[in-house]
Write an enzyme that holds these catalytic residues in place. Structure first.
Site, mmCIF file in Angstrom:
data_model
loop_
_atom_site.group_PDB
_atom_site.id
_atom_site.type_symbol
_atom_site.label_atom_id
_atom_site.label_comp_id
_atom_site.label_asym_id
_atom_site.label_seq_id
_atom_site.Cartn_x
_atom_site.Cartn_y
_atom_site.Cartn_z
ATOM 1 N N ASP A 65 2.190 -0.997 5.036
ATOM 2 C CA ASP A 65 1.762 0.188 5.850
ATOM 3 C C ASP A 65 0.184 0.320 5.452
ATOM 4 O O ASP A 65 0.106 0.890 4.417
ATOM 5 C CB ASP A 65 2.729 1.374 5.351
ATOM 6 C CG ASP A 65 2.300 2.607 6.072
ATOM 7 O OD1 ASP A 65 2.476 2.722 7.263
ATOM 8 O OD2 ASP A 65 2.143 3.449 5.312
ATOM 9 N N CYS A 117 0.813 -1.176 0.120
ATOM 10 C CA CYS A 117 -0.076 -0.008 -0.101
ATOM 11 C C CYS A 117 0.756 1.165 0.072
ATOM 12 O O CYS A 117 1.036 1.823 1.082
ATOM 13 C CB CYS A 117 -1.034 -0.074 1.136
ATOM 14 S SG CYS A 117 -1.978 -1.505 1.282
ATOM 15 N N ALA A 118 1.650 1.745 -1.114
ATOM 16 C CA ALA A 118 2.638 2.261 -1.014
ATOM 17 C C ALA A 118 2.516 3.781 -1.188
ATOM 18 O O ALA A 118 3.242 4.465 -1.153
ATOM 19 C CB ALA A 118 3.675 1.916 -2.278
ATOM 20 N N PRO A 151 1.914 7.733 -1.082
ATOM 21 C CA PRO A 151 2.599 8.226 -2.205
ATOM 22 C C PRO A 151 3.790 7.998 -2.449
ATOM 23 O O PRO A 151 4.580 8.543 -3.362
ATOM 24 C CB PRO A 151 2.532 9.862 -1.916
ATOM 25 C CG PRO A 151 2.751 10.019 -0.352
ATOM 26 C CD PRO A 151 1.987 8.682 0.124
ATOM 27 N N ASP A 189 -5.018 -4.129 -5.685
ATOM 28 C CA ASP A 189 -5.847 -4.605 -4.463
ATOM 29 C C ASP A 189 -5.155 -5.363 -3.733
ATOM 30 O O ASP A 189 -4.717 -6.731 -3.855
ATOM 31 C CB ASP A 189 -7.140 -4.977 -4.871
ATOM 32 C CG ASP A 189 -7.914 -5.087 -3.378
ATOM 33 O OD1 ASP A 189 -7.570 -4.768 -2.560
ATOM 34 O OD2 ASP A 189 -9.359 -4.948 -3.636
ATOM 35 N N CYS A 202 -0.212 4.848 10.754
ATOM 36 C CA CYS A 202 -0.069 6.117 11.267
ATOM 37 C C CYS A 202 -1.091 6.438 12.334
ATOM 38 O O CYS A 202 -1.846 7.558 12.158
ATOM 39 C CB CYS A 202 0.128 7.252 10.159
ATOM 40 S SG CYS A 202 -1.686 7.212 9.009
#
Length: 479
Positions: A353, A284-285, A287, A335, A406
């Site tokens: 992440d 899930c890279a 930006p 996905d 985060c």
């Protein structure tokens, strides 16, 4: 309690002192339209402002005013509503959306933009009411604001003995979040976190791409363009900058020497044991900050597969890759919940992440605190498990899984790390050797760390590190 004393006694930052002698009415109209989009229609603050600034080429002064006014009003909305309710016969919740946002913007100017005269804030609010077909309500808007101007400094705020309500209004934080933080960290630590979220002039964090330029070269370039530069508090590769105008105008940014990345999230790259032959998958890279961090660490060699769900997110990564010039990152719109058989057991490191509630980044994305609900945390925790059940299979035996968020919600962090340990073929990897001195904690030896927002004045961030168990004698992953 006088407003000025309230600010000083809690250490809350005073209003900024930038002088705006005359502000174009159109700028306030744009601010109003932005507030309706954000607070009434649920759009994201950063995207709304970006869209407006792209469409309307404002001069620097008006651009700064617009951003300060909208971001500040969103940030302090709960306190503003509390004050408005004290001096309005009609509660904020029952007001017309356009009127509600006109009052919020005006009261923010009265309370927190000292160089905007109170009379200007009131008069311009009345003009906005007329411009937006609310002429019958201009007297109501004027009356409420005149009351606020006369009495807001003596507004009685909730007493400290009512801890949740007190902190909620004082720091403009929804009560359910305050309650959670107090339960987790106690009153004093919660207040420190909330205080950090409201710090003025936060600036931004940059990570230096050291394979592109040295930290000294980057610092000198920034300073030559009048940027205020400070070294990071956690990682030496990080810089904090202020007074930079447009980021895209900075030579260090245009040259690909730096990447915008909050300092606390650098712990992911620090924990990744990579070299120039490594294969990394970042599931899930967008930006792209963490992928580019590892690309820099790998000197542009090896292979990094960076994925995300939508074309827009993949485009964000691509833009950063073009700017920084790393060619060892391969992009894919994908996905993360869908398994790719060809990637099974191919990665030395998998970065997960994952999408989360974002409670750690409220300091620079204030609208998150209004959008996120308690049920969202539970839903996201289940989604994270589903993704982990898929992407762990990409890790080679002996390879590393780095799970991060985060947020500062235990359901998404500590509890998730324990779930990985109990349900997937992984064992924790100590983080003691890579945790910065300022962030040392008892849990680092157990393979995870929660960085709280008040630690370095940045985001809250969580990382858990695991090693996939080697194949056993039966040819299966051992436990």
């Amino acid at each position: 309690m006088p407003q000025d004393n309230k600010r000083n006694n809690t250490g809350r930052p005073a209003a900024g002192k930038t002088v705006y002698n005359t502000i174009a009415k159109s700028t306030r109209q744009l601010a109003l339209e932005a507030m309706v989009s954000i607070m009434e229609n649920g759009e994201y603050c950063d995207k709304v402002l970006h869209s407006i600034l792209e469409k309307y080429p404002l001069e620097q002064r008006d651009r700064a005013f617009l951003m300060r006014l909208v971001e500040g009003t969103v940030e302090r909305c709960i306190e503003l509503d509390y004050v408005i309710d004290r001096y309005s016969k009609l509660p904020v919740a029952k007001q017309k959306p356009m009127v509600r946002e006109i009052l919020r913007l005006a009261v923010y100017q009265i309370m927190y933009m000292d160089q905007v005269p109170d009379s200007a804030a009131c008069n311009e609010a009345v003009k906005l009411a007329c411009t937006n077909h609310l002429i019958p309500l201009k007297g109501f808007v004027n009356g409420v604001l005149r009351n606020v101007v006369r009495f807001y400094e003596d507004t009685p705020y909730p007493k400290a003995k009512d801890e949740v309500r007190h902190l909620s209004v004082w720091y403009s934080m929804p009560e359910w979040i305050v309650t959670r933080f107090i339960d987790q960290y106690g009153f004093e630590k919660t207040e420190a976190i909330l205080q950090n979220f409201l710090q003025e002039d936060r600036g931004i964090s940059l990570r230096c791409n050291l394979s592109r330029a040295s930290k000294d070269e980057i610092t000198t370039s920034l300073q030559n363009q009048g940027v205020k530069v400070e070294s990071g508090k956690l990682f030496p590769v990080s810089l904090h900058i202020k007074n930079y105008g447009r980021l895209g105008d900075l030579e260090a940014f245009k040259n690909g020497w730096v990447q915008v990345q909050d300092e606390s999230s650098l712990i992911v790259g620090a924990a990744a044991p990579v070299d120039e032959s490594s294969v990394v998958i970042d599931v899930c890279a967008a930006p792209g900050g963490k992928s580019i961090h590892l690309a820099d660490k790998m000197n542009g060699e090896g292979l990094i597969r960076a994925c995300d769900l939508t074309k827009d997110k993949v485009s964000l990564i691509r833009q950063n890759l073009i700017r920084t010039g790393f060619h060892n990152v391969k992009l894919k719109k994908h996905d993360a919940m869908e398994f790719l058989p060809e990637w099974e057991k191919t990665a030395d490191v998998v970065i997960a992440d994952l999408p989360c509630s974002g409670l750690g980044v409220i300091g620079h994305k204030a609208d998150i605190k209004y959008k996120t609900k308690l049920q969202d945390i539970k839903t996201l925790a289940q989604q994270q498990k589903k993704i982990l059940q898929t992407v762990y299979r990409y890790v080679k035996p002996g390879g590393i899984l780095l799970y991060s968020t985060c947020t500062i919600a235990p359901e998404e962090n500590e509890q998730q790390a324990e779930w990985i340990r109990q349900n997937l073929p992984f064992e924790p990897v100590s983080l003691e050797d890579i945790v910065p001195a300022a962030a040392k904690c008892e849990t680092a030896g157990n393979g995870y760390i929660q960085i709280l927002p008040d630690l370095a004045g940045g985001d809250g961030f969580f990382l858990a590190a695991f090693r996939r168990k080697e194949l056993g004698d039966n040819g299966k992953d051992g436990y």
